[in-house]
Design a protein around this motif. Structure first.
Motif, PDB file in Angstrom:
ATOM      1  N   LYS A  23      40.665  36.431  43.786  1.00  0.00           N
ATOM      2  CA  LYS A  23      40.141  35.613  44.879  1.00  0.00           C
ATOM      3  C   LYS A  23      40.762  34.226  44.992  1.00  0.00           C
ATOM      4  CE  LYS A  23      37.300  38.829  46.079  1.00  0.00           C
ATOM      5  NZ  LYS A  23      37.544  39.604  47.281  1.00  0.00           N
ATOM      6  N   SER A  24      41.649  33.863  44.082  1.00  0.00           N
ATOM      7  CA  SER A  24      42.270  32.544  44.122  1.00  0.00           C
ATOM      8  C   SER A  24      43.003  32.340  45.441  1.00  0.00           C
ATOM      9  CB  SER A  24      43.262  32.410  42.964  1.00  0.00           C
ATOM     10  OG  SER A  24      44.013  31.224  43.092  1.00  0.00           O
ATOM     11  N   ASP A  25      42.935  31.110  45.986  1.00  0.00           N
ATOM     12  CA  ASP A  25      43.716  30.777  47.178  1.00  0.00           C
ATOM     13  C   ASP A  25      45.208  30.772  46.874  1.00  0.00           C
ATOM     14  OD1 ASP A  25      41.527  30.547  48.813  1.00  0.00           O
ATOM     15  OD2 ASP A  25      41.384  28.378  48.616  1.00  0.00           O
ATOM     16  N   ASN A  26      45.559  30.529  45.621  1.00  0.00           N
ATOM     17  CA  ASN A  26      46.964  30.550  45.230  1.00  0.00           C
ATOM     18  C   ASN A  26      47.452  31.989  45.192  1.00  0.00           C
ATOM     19  OD1 ASN A  26      47.078  27.776  44.877  1.00  0.00           O
ATOM     20  ND2 ASN A  26      46.551  27.891  42.729  1.00  0.00           N
ATOM     21  N   LEU A  27      48.720  32.169  45.532  1.00  0.00           N
ATOM     22  CA  LEU A  27      49.324  33.490  45.435  1.00  0.00           C
ATOM     23  C   LEU A  27      49.733  33.690  43.978  1.00  0.00           C
ATOM     24  CD1 LEU A  27      51.607  33.419  48.616  1.00  0.00           C
ATOM     25  CD2 LEU A  27      49.206  34.037  48.436  1.00  0.00           C
ATOM     26  N   ILE A  28      49.285  34.795  43.383  1.00  0.00           N
ATOM     27  CA  ILE A  28      49.553  35.055  41.974  1.00  0.00           C
ATOM     28  C   ILE A  28      50.235  36.407  41.851  1.00  0.00           C
ATOM     29  CG2 ILE A  28      48.541  35.320  39.673  1.00  0.00           C
ATOM     30  CD1 ILE A  28      46.180  33.600  40.692  1.00  0.00           C
ATOM     31  N   LEU A  29      51.328  36.428  41.106  1.00  0.00           N
ATOM     32  CA  LEU A  29      52.116  37.640  40.936  1.00  0.00           C
ATOM     33  C   LEU A  29      52.474  37.769  39.467  1.00  0.00           C
ATOM     34  CD1 LEU A  29      54.995  38.820  43.167  1.00  0.00           C
ATOM     35  CD2 LEU A  29      55.439  38.509  40.752  1.00  0.00           C
ATOM     36  N   LEU A  30      52.409  38.983  38.945  1.00  0.00           N
ATOM     37  CA  LEU A  30      52.812  39.268  37.571  1.00  0.00           C
ATOM     38  C   LEU A  30      53.999  40.205  37.629  1.00  0.00           C
ATOM     39  CD1 LEU A  30      52.078  38.827  34.564  1.00  0.00           C
ATOM     40  CD2 LEU A  30      50.715  40.931  34.706  1.00  0.00           C
ATOM     41  N   ALA A  31      55.052  39.859  36.877  1.00  0.00           N
ATOM     42  CA  ALA A  31      56.274  40.667  36.876  1.00  0.00           C
ATOM     43  C   ALA A  31      56.742  40.887  35.445  1.00  0.00           C
ATOM     44  CB  ALA A  31      57.375  39.957  37.677  1.00  0.00           C
ATOM     45  N   THR A  32      57.573  41.895  35.284  1.00  0.00           N
ATOM     46  CA  THR A  32      58.217  42.107  33.988  1.00  0.00           C
ATOM     47  C   THR A  32      59.269  41.022  33.811  1.00  0.00           C
ATOM     48  OG1 THR A  32      59.920  43.538  34.917  1.00  0.00           O
ATOM     49  CG2 THR A  32      57.890  44.619  34.121  1.00  0.00           C
ATOM     50  N   LYS A  33      59.839  40.935  32.615  1.00  0.00           N
ATOM     51  CA  LYS A  33      60.824  39.873  32.368  1.00  0.00           C
ATOM     52  C   LYS A  33      62.102  40.063  33.173  1.00  0.00           C
ATOM     53  CE  LYS A  33      62.882  41.804  28.183  1.00  0.00           C
ATOM     54  NZ  LYS A  33      63.095  41.569  26.766  1.00  0.00           N
ATOM     55  N   ASP A  34      62.335  41.271  33.704  1.00  0.00           N
ATOM     56  CA  ASP A  34      63.517  41.462  34.555  1.00  0.00           C
ATOM     57  C   ASP A  34      63.199  41.251  36.037  1.00  0.00           C
ATOM     58  OD1 ASP A  34      62.114  43.768  35.189  1.00  0.00           O
ATOM     59  OD2 ASP A  34      63.773  45.137  34.788  1.00  0.00           O
ATOM     60  N   GLY A  35      61.914  40.924  36.343  1.00  0.00           N
ATOM     61  CA  GLY A  35      61.554  40.606  37.720  1.00  0.00           C
ATOM     62  C   GLY A  35      60.940  41.747  38.504  1.00  0.00           C
ATOM     63  N   THR A  36      60.580  42.841  37.840  1.00  0.00           N
ATOM     64  CA  THR A  36      59.920  43.942  38.531  1.00  0.00           C
ATOM     65  C   THR A  36      58.444  43.591  38.717  1.00  0.00           C
ATOM     66  OG1 THR A  36      61.434  45.557  37.555  1.00  0.00           O
ATOM     67  CG2 THR A  36      59.362  46.408  38.446  1.00  0.00           C
ATOM     68  N   ILE A  37      57.968  43.685  39.947  1.00  0.00           N
ATOM     69  CA  ILE A  37      56.591  43.311  40.267  1.00  0.00           C
ATOM     70  C   ILE A  37      55.620  44.318  39.668  1.00  0.00           C
ATOM     71  CG2 ILE A  37      54.922  42.932  42.133  1.00  0.00           C
ATOM     72  CD1 ILE A  37      57.391  42.167  43.892  1.00  0.00           C
ATOM     73  N   MET A  38      54.626  43.778  38.932  1.00  0.00           N
ATOM     74  CA  MET A  38      53.597  44.620  38.319  1.00  0.00           C
ATOM     75  C   MET A  38      52.275  44.526  39.075  1.00  0.00           C
ATOM     76  SD  MET A  38      54.327  43.607  34.356  1.00  0.00           S
ATOM     77  CE  MET A  38      53.096  44.737  33.711  1.00  0.00           C
ATOM     78  N   TRP A  39      51.964  43.320  39.606  1.00  0.00           N
ATOM     79  CA  TRP A  39      50.660  43.089  40.237  1.00  0.00           C
ATOM     80  C   TRP A  39      50.731  41.858  41.124  1.00  0.00           C
ATOM     81  CZ3 TRP A  39      47.139  39.015  39.885  1.00  0.00           C
ATOM     82  CH2 TRP A  39      45.841  39.283  40.347  1.00  0.00           C
ATOM     83  N   LEU A  40      49.989  41.883  42.237  1.00  0.00           N
ATOM     84  CA  LEU A  40      49.845  40.731  43.128  1.00  0.00           C
ATOM     85  C   LEU A  40      48.368  40.583  43.465  1.00  0.00           C
ATOM     86  CD1 LEU A  40      52.197  42.800  44.621  1.00  0.00           C
ATOM     87  CD2 LEU A  40      52.766  40.589  45.510  1.00  0.00           C
ATOM     88  N   ASN A  41      47.920  39.354  43.650  1.00  0.00           N
ATOM     89  CA  ASN A  41      46.510  39.174  44.001  1.00  0.00           C
ATOM     90  C   ASN A  41      46.296  39.336  45.505  1.00  0.00           C
ATOM     91  OD1 ASN A  41      47.478  36.672  44.887  1.00  0.00           O
ATOM     92  ND2 ASN A  41      45.776  35.533  44.041  1.00  0.00           N
TER      93      ASN A  41
END
Length: 168
Positions: free
Chosen positions: A29-47
């Protein structure tokens, strides 16, 4: 004695579960955009804020998972940012212009935080975007005013079409 240990274990597990649920809610629910990626930049999750800011459907948002940031990012130096965060194991901050779902320009300040494992190796990268559009607009207005005052030596006034005096 065994029953007391089991009860304590259950209590700790429930407390941990509550903590995880609270953290999950904050991240989603954060107003900030939050993204989690692997160390090579592959997207794992977005809020969910990505969905709201960019007017993505849930399906579109899910389609980003598994893609590389270099494929989908509007920031041309994103791979350099990823490489620097992994190499230095320290936060990297950058500012970038993007466009929301209706085509309006917005600016974000992104902090990339490497997440290290127990061996001090980067395992994941956490990207948090804060909207700095108002700040960028204010900087532009200040620059415009500075240019205006430097270019004009005689008194002048600037008025909007509705009669509002911007500056004199």
């Amino acid at each position: 004695h065994k029953e007391r240990e089991i009860n304590e274990y259950v209590r700790l597990a429930e407390a941990r579960n509550d903590e995880v649920n609270q953290l999950s809610t904050v991240l989603k629910k954060s107003d900030n955009l939050i993204l989690l990626a692997t160390k090579d930049g592959t997207i794992m999750w977005l809020n969910e804020s990505y969905q709201e800011k960019n007017n993505y459907s849930g399906v579109e948002l899910e389609s980003f998972v598994g893609k590389g940031l270099a494929e989908v990012s509007h920031y041309p130096q994103i791979q350099n940012v990823i490489d620097e965060a992994v190499k230095t194991k320290e936060k990297v901050v950058y500012e970038a212009k993007s466009y929301d779902s209706d085509g309006s320009e917005f600016w974000a300040s992104t902090t990339v935080t490497p997440i290290l494992d127990e061996n001090n190796e980067v395992q994941k990268l956490l990207f948090i975007d804060a909207d700095i559009t108002r700040l960028k607009r204010a900087e532009k207005e200040i620059a415009t005013l500075a240019n205006f005052t430097e270019e004009h030596t005689r008194p002048l006034i600037r008025i909007q079409s509705d009669g509002l005096v911007l500056y004199a």
